[in-house]
Write a protein that holds these residues in place. Sequence first.
Motif, PDB file in Angstrom:
ATOM      1  N   THR A 300       0.868  -1.316  -0.197  1.00 56.71           N
ATOM      2  CA  THR A 300       0.103   0.293  -0.042  1.00 56.71           C
ATOM      3  C   THR A 300       0.962   0.960  -0.160  1.00 56.71           C
ATOM      4  N   ASN A 301       0.637   1.911  -0.589  1.00 52.31           N
ATOM      5  CA  ASN A 301       1.587   3.546  -0.921  1.00 52.31           C
ATOM      6  C   ASN A 301       1.102   3.981   0.160  1.00 52.31           C
ATOM      7  N   SER A 302       1.651   4.355   0.846  1.00 47.44           N
ATOM      8  CA  SER A 302       1.649   5.175   2.546  1.00 47.44           C
ATOM      9  C   SER A 302       1.428   6.954   2.433  1.00 47.44           C
ATOM     10  N   ILE A 303       2.072   7.493   0.878  1.00 43.59           N
ATOM     11  CA  ILE A 303       2.403   8.718   1.493  1.00 43.59           C
ATOM     12  C   ILE A 303       1.476   9.019   0.125  1.00 43.59           C
ATOM     13  N   PRO A 304      -0.105   9.301  -0.060  1.00 42.71           N
ATOM     14  CA  PRO A 304      -0.700   9.794  -1.448  1.00 42.71           C
ATOM     15  C   PRO A 304      -0.382  11.528  -1.250  1.00 42.71           C
ATOM     16  N   LYS A 305      -0.620  12.216  -2.414  1.00 44.98           N
ATOM     17  CA  LYS A 305      -0.836  13.508  -2.487  1.00 44.98           C
ATOM     18  C   LYS A 305      -1.791  13.845  -0.625  1.00 44.98           C
ATOM     19  N   SER A 306      -1.690  13.568  -0.661  1.00 43.49           N
ATOM     20  CA  SER A 306      -2.897  14.264   0.519  1.00 43.49           C
ATOM     21  C   SER A 306      -2.086  14.569   1.440  1.00 43.49           C
ATOM     22  N   THR A 307      -0.600  13.601   1.898  1.00 42.78           N
ATOM     23  CA  THR A 307       0.047  13.645   2.700  1.00 42.78           C
ATOM     24  C   THR A 307       1.202  15.188   2.780  1.00 42.78           C
ATOM     25  N   TRP A 308       1.303  15.089   1.770  1.00 41.26           N
ATOM     26  CA  TRP A 308       2.293  16.304   1.378  1.00 41.26           C
ATOM     27  C   TRP A 308       2.203  16.928   1.732  1.00 41.26           C
ATOM     28  N   PRO A 309       3.409  18.120   1.982  1.00 37.30           N
ATOM     29  CA  PRO A 309       3.116  19.099   2.379  1.00 37.30           C
ATOM     30  C   PRO A 309       2.112  20.627   1.118  1.00 37.30           C
ATOM     31  N   GLU A 310       1.812  20.888   1.457  1.00 44.66           N
ATOM     32  CA  GLU A 310       0.809  21.886   0.362  1.00 44.66           C
ATOM     33  C   GLU A 310       1.818  22.910  -0.634  1.00 44.66           C
ATOM     34  N   ASP A 311       1.176  22.914  -1.717  1.00 44.45           N
ATOM     35  CA  ASP A 311       2.394  23.806  -2.273  1.00 44.45           C
ATOM     36  C   ASP A 311       4.134  23.130  -2.297  1.00 44.45           C
ATOM     37  N   THR A 312       4.013  22.261  -2.467  1.00 51.10           N
ATOM     38  CA  THR A 312       5.682  21.735  -2.391  1.00 51.10           C
ATOM     39  C   THR A 312       5.143  21.203  -3.478  1.00 51.10           C
ATOM     40  N   MET A 313       6.367  20.994  -4.388  1.00 53.75           N
ATOM     41  CA  MET A 313       6.706  19.696  -5.578  1.00 53.75           C
ATOM     42  C   MET A 313       7.352  19.327  -4.719  1.00 53.75           C
ATOM     43  N   MET A 314       7.816  18.014  -4.563  1.00 54.68           N
ATOM     44  CA  MET A 314       8.010  16.854  -4.390  1.00 54.68           C
ATOM     45  C   MET A 314       8.936  16.188  -6.006  1.00 54.68           C
ATOM     46  N   VAL A 315      10.416  16.172  -5.943  1.00 55.00           N
ATOM     47  CA  VAL A 315      10.936  15.570  -6.442  1.00 55.00           C
ATOM     48  C   VAL A 315      11.769  14.316  -6.518  1.00 55.00           C
ATOM     49  N   SER A 316      12.148  14.100  -4.949  1.00 52.97           N
ATOM     50  CA  SER A 316      12.764  12.744  -5.083  1.00 52.97           C
ATOM     51  C   SER A 316      12.622  12.053  -4.179  1.00 52.97           C
TER      52      SER A 316
END
Length: 397
Positions: A300-316
């Motif tokens: 199961t993917n446990s870091i869907p986009k809803s868990t990312w900091p807002e307005d942050t471009m995750m690159v790696s």
Amino acid sequence: MFTALLVASLASAASAKEWKVIDGTAATTLVGCGADSDVNGVCGASSNGIGAFMERYDGADVGKEKFDGGLIMDAATDATYTVASSMLPIIVSKDGGKTYATSESLGGLSQSNDVTDGVISMVGTFTKPKSEGVPTGVQGVARSEDGGDSWTVSEIPEGYVRYGAYPSKDTWYVSSGMWPADEVDALKTAMEDKLQHKKTHLFSARAAVSSRGVQFKDHKRVGANETDGGYTAFISKTTDGGATWSTVFPNDPKNNYFYFNAIDCSSDLHCVAVAEGEDAETGDYDIRAYVTFDGGESWTNSIPKSTWPEDTMMVSIAGAAWVDENEGWLGATSKSRGMLQAQFFHTTDGGKTFAVDQQLNDCFVMDLDFAANTGSTVGYASCIGSSGASASMALYA
């Protein structure tokens, strides 16, 4: 009452842990780290004009242990051995870093080293310097129980092997994967390049490592909804010490536009593997962390986009490590206006959920490790500056 609350608050603040760069650990390249205890962490490093060396932190002081070697990809340590993999040579210390020697029985390219209970394990592409034994260009897991004097290599024919985890004597997991187009062709000739002493290595689709530092590569969109985007992603597992392997995370190139980086397991059944690539629908950067609780039967993917900091471009996302069965960390990186920022995801429920616990400016996380088998709660990570020309060891304590 107010005094008691103030004292309690100050005590809590004093005991709070955080990720921070260790002063005095600057190098041109420093991409792979390993830990054995609260007071024994290492990162393989190299600097222009100095050459290769091991950064070792003992909880108070930094030591730089010089040795003959090329561009260092990873390092690991325990109470018995310290090991580093470079551009072909494998370097081992048997005396706590006082002296180092090149393994004469095996060479190769690995960015995933481990030393546990006196057993050295590496994942990568290996070649026998002499005529006997392992044929040139075998991909898989190399293991040594005598400090690099002799090796066994378990071949994994599927995919491009990248990282390994060894939760028990006979059960191991290996993450594999590749990214599209010209990078694939480059990695196919990687071993030949190393034999010709070429000093550039594609650490990932995001970073190329050379003696001049790390060159960060912008996202090259393959194209949403392609029939096959050119990405591959596998996880292989053995339960008989490498005699046989099975695929527990099968490749799905039509739907999965990512490849795997680090994998770590707290037990034979419980693992996390991090992946990066692009969103198959939008073509944007994408990062993932797949967790299994049943030995790879399901992920199961446990870091869907809803868990990312807002307005942050995750690159790696390149690092993953368990502290124990419940607590774990992931090392991800975001980018804003040319500045790289480490995003340390944290879990206390075994990876059912993750959230960003801390950010660290001017840092591209290439690796992180906790010595979970010794009960250590101190973490070590490699931290590459936004320019790519300098790197440091980061500490969680």
